[in-house]
Design a protein around this motif. Structure first.
Motif, PDB file in Angstrom:
ATOM      1  N   ILE A 165       0.852  -1.195   0.000  1.00 12.68           N
ATOM      2  CA  ILE A 165       0.000   0.000   0.000  1.00 12.68           C
ATOM      3  C   ILE A 165       0.882   1.238   0.000  1.00 12.68           C
ATOM      4  O   ILE A 165       1.634   1.483   0.944  1.00 12.68           O
ATOM      5  CB  ILE A 165      -0.927   0.018   1.231  1.00 12.68           C
ATOM      6  N   ILE A 166       0.791   2.019  -1.063  1.00 13.25           N
ATOM      7  CA  ILE A 166       1.574   3.247  -1.195  1.00 13.25           C
ATOM      8  C   ILE A 166       0.840   4.424  -0.569  1.00 13.25           C
ATOM      9  O   ILE A 166       1.431   5.241   0.141  1.00 13.25           O
ATOM     10  CB  ILE A 166       1.890   3.541  -2.674  1.00 13.25           C
ATOM     11  N   LYS A 167      -0.458   4.513  -0.828  1.00 13.82           N
ATOM     12  CA  LYS A 167      -1.231   5.621  -0.275  1.00 13.82           C
ATOM     13  C   LYS A 167      -2.683   5.204  -0.102  1.00 13.82           C
ATOM     14  O   LYS A 167      -3.307   4.677  -1.032  1.00 13.82           O
ATOM     15  CB  LYS A 167      -1.149   6.864  -1.173  1.00 13.82           C
ATOM     16  N   ILE A 168      -3.201   5.453   1.088  1.00 20.40           N
ATOM     17  CA  ILE A 168      -4.603   5.194   1.397  1.00 20.40           C
ATOM     18  C   ILE A 168      -4.993   6.093   2.567  1.00 20.40           C
ATOM     19  O   ILE A 168      -4.137   6.469   3.381  1.00 20.40           O
ATOM     20  CB  ILE A 168      -4.844   3.704   1.746  1.00 20.40           C
ATOM     21  N   CYS A 210      -7.148   4.122  -3.462  1.00 17.33           N
ATOM     22  CA  CYS A 210      -5.891   3.550  -2.980  1.00 17.33           C
ATOM     23  C   CYS A 210      -4.869   3.477  -4.117  1.00 17.33           C
ATOM     24  O   CYS A 210      -5.218   3.218  -5.269  1.00 17.33           O
ATOM     25  CB  CYS A 210      -6.142   2.148  -2.416  1.00 17.33           C
ATOM     26  N   ILE A 211      -3.616   3.723  -3.767  1.00 12.73           N
ATOM     27  CA  ILE A 211      -2.503   3.488  -4.682  1.00 12.73           C
ATOM     28  C   ILE A 211      -1.681   2.343  -4.104  1.00 12.73           C
ATOM     29  O   ILE A 211      -1.267   2.387  -2.941  1.00 12.73           O
ATOM     30  CB  ILE A 211      -1.616   4.743  -4.839  1.00 12.73           C
ATOM     31  N   LEU A 212      -1.467   1.311  -4.899  1.00 15.52           N
ATOM     32  CA  LEU A 212      -0.790   0.119  -4.395  1.00 15.52           C
ATOM     33  C   LEU A 212       0.104  -0.486  -5.466  1.00 15.52           C
ATOM     34  O   LEU A 212       0.057  -0.112  -6.632  1.00 15.52           O
ATOM     35  CB  LEU A 212      -1.819  -0.897  -3.892  1.00 15.52           C
ATOM     36  N   ILE A 213       0.909  -1.419  -5.016  1.00 15.48           N
ATOM     37  CA  ILE A 213       1.759  -2.187  -5.926  1.00 15.48           C
ATOM     38  C   ILE A 213       1.396  -3.657  -5.771  1.00 15.48           C
ATOM     39  O   ILE A 213       1.405  -4.195  -4.657  1.00 15.48           O
ATOM     40  CB  ILE A 213       3.253  -1.980  -5.614  1.00 15.48           C
TER      41      ILE A 213
END
Length: 446
Positions: free
Chosen positions: A360-363, A402-405
């Motif tokens: 999780i990069i940004k949430i 959400c931004i995730l990998i």
């Protein structure tokens, strides 16, 4: 219909009832009606031994709260579920002999001793890792932080010698001392060591686990042939009940009227609980006769031991690494960076769920792991992430951005509710993983 039962069994029923009460009511009253009901059940036992059966009503009420969220509860909570289910089975299976006061289970002390030893040993075994023995990240610092701050101020920093000593003492108390309960000559000193250990942990805010340990320790110490004559030890049970009730009521009033800082709620609860804890175990340990027992060995005491080992050992097979006695151990079980001194999870893992990660990069900060842990900069196994998304979808309205990998690709998800990550299967919540710090640290977790 219900008559008084013999004092040893009544004592055990009371202590388990108190363990349930303290376990759910030592901090915030998040389940006020359930806590109030269990408090009433414990209060009836304080008034008369004829109310021994109220423990089973407390068990049922606890199961109604805990079963729907099992195993995503505290470590002691999961143990209370297992013990509670067993006690309900025992009540039904042996109802006539229990109510007729003819129930005399053989080897009951050994069942308690072996169970207690297994619980402590596995809790200590998980701590045999590089993270726990770190001088900067060890969970020992986390556990004692509030107490150290209260006693010595916010700027207090334990010496490296004190940190290392506390780590070694913890391992000795959890992995070696309990074995002393098996021999009648070392039972008394071992019991005192465990009582004082939990006295300290209670001041650190863990009266909930101490109350369950008190139940197991009492079952390990009671002389079922002599306690009927041990009036002082039996009388001390009422003191234990009284201070347990008072401790829980204190937590309620502190929370309701904001009497002290939130960080002090469990400390205040623990101070009061410890009064009953010390008085009860003083009379029980000093007034109990410790003699060599001649009992034919059976496999019965080893059944709970095997269950505890399997339940706790899931972490090394690739299953749950939270809620199964891994609390405050700094344990890391990922195959590529396991930190345990004795077990290499690259060789022991059967399931690879923990290696299929979502980063999780940004949430938004309101979306947390199990409602408590922030997730920015953390990773979760895919099935754990999907479990959390399902919970968020039920709890919150509106889109979840959400931004995730995942699978090496950076993904911007406008709404997790309508994404591939919101298809949790029914069994996903039954496997409980911790969040994984990307900086390689072994953060403390319950």
């Amino acid at each position: 219909m219900f008559k008084s039962i013999n004092k040893p069994l009544f004592t055990l029923s009371v202590l388990f009832n108190c363990a349930i009460l303290i376990g759910i009511g030592s901090g915030y009253w998040s389940q006020p009606y359930t806590i109030a009901f269990i408090l009433t059940m414990v209060g009836l036992q304080f008034l008369s031994p004829k109310f021994w059966w109220t423990t089973f009503l407390s068990i049922i009420s606890l199961l109604l709260v805990y079963i729907p969220i099992f195993p995503r509860i505290t470590n002691h909570g999961n143990l209370e579920i297992f013990i509670g289910l067993f006690l309900l089975f025992l009540l039904v299976y042996k109802f006539k002999s229990i109510t007729a006061n003819t129930f005399r289970p053989k080897n009951i002390s050994y069942v308690f001793r072996y169970t207690l030893i297994a619980v402590y040993f596995m809790a200590g075994f998980h701590k045999l890792n590089a993270g726990f023995f770190s001088l900067s990240e060890t969970c020992n610092l986390y556990v004692s932080n509030n107490l150290n701050t209260l006693l010595f101020g916010e700027n207090f920093k334990p010496s490296l010698f004190l940190i290392r000593s506390s780590q070694i003492i913890t391992i000795i108390v959890e992995m070696l001392i309990p074995f002393g309960l098996l021999h009648y000559k070392t039972r008394k000193i071992s019991a005192w060591a465990l009582v004082l250990f939990h006295f300290y942990l209670t001041l650190c805010g863990f009266s909930n686990f101490s109350a369950l340990a008190g139940f197991l320790l009492t079952g390990s110490l009671i002389n079922f042939n002599k306690i009927e004559k041990n009036y002082k030890a039996f009388k001390a049970v009422r003191l234990y009940v009284f201070f347990s009730m008072l401790a829980v009521l204190t937590s309620f009033f502190i929370t309701r009227f904001n009497l002290v800082e939130n960080t002090l709620i469990r400390f205040c609860n623990g101070v009061i609980f410890n009064l009953g804890w010390l008085l009860f175990f003083y009379f029980l340990i000093t007034k109990t006769t410790y003699k060599k027992q001649k009992i034919k060995p059976t496999l019965l005491p080893f059944i709970p031991v095997l269950f505890i080992i399997l339940w706790s050992g899931q972490a090394y097979l690739g299953l749950s690494n939270s809620g199964n006695l891994t609390m405050f151990s700094n344990l890391v079980t990922e195959a590529n960076r396991s930190n345990h001194y004795l077990i290499d999870t690259q060789k022991t893992k059967i399931w690879g769920f923990e290696e299929n990660l979502v980063t999780i990069i940004k949430i938004s900060d309101k979306y947390k792991w199990e409602g408590a842990g922030t997730l920015d900069g953390y990773a979760l196994p895919l099935i754990e992430f999907k479990t959390q998304v399902a919970k968020w979808s039920q709890k919150y309205e509106g889109p979840i951005e959400c931004i995730l990998i995942y699978n090496g690709q950076s993904i911007h998800v406008d709404d997790l509710k309508n994404s591939q990550f919101n298809d949790a299967k029914w069994w996903y919540p039954l496997i409980h993983y911790r969040r994984i710090a990307l900086d390689g640290s072994n953060g403390c977790s319950w």
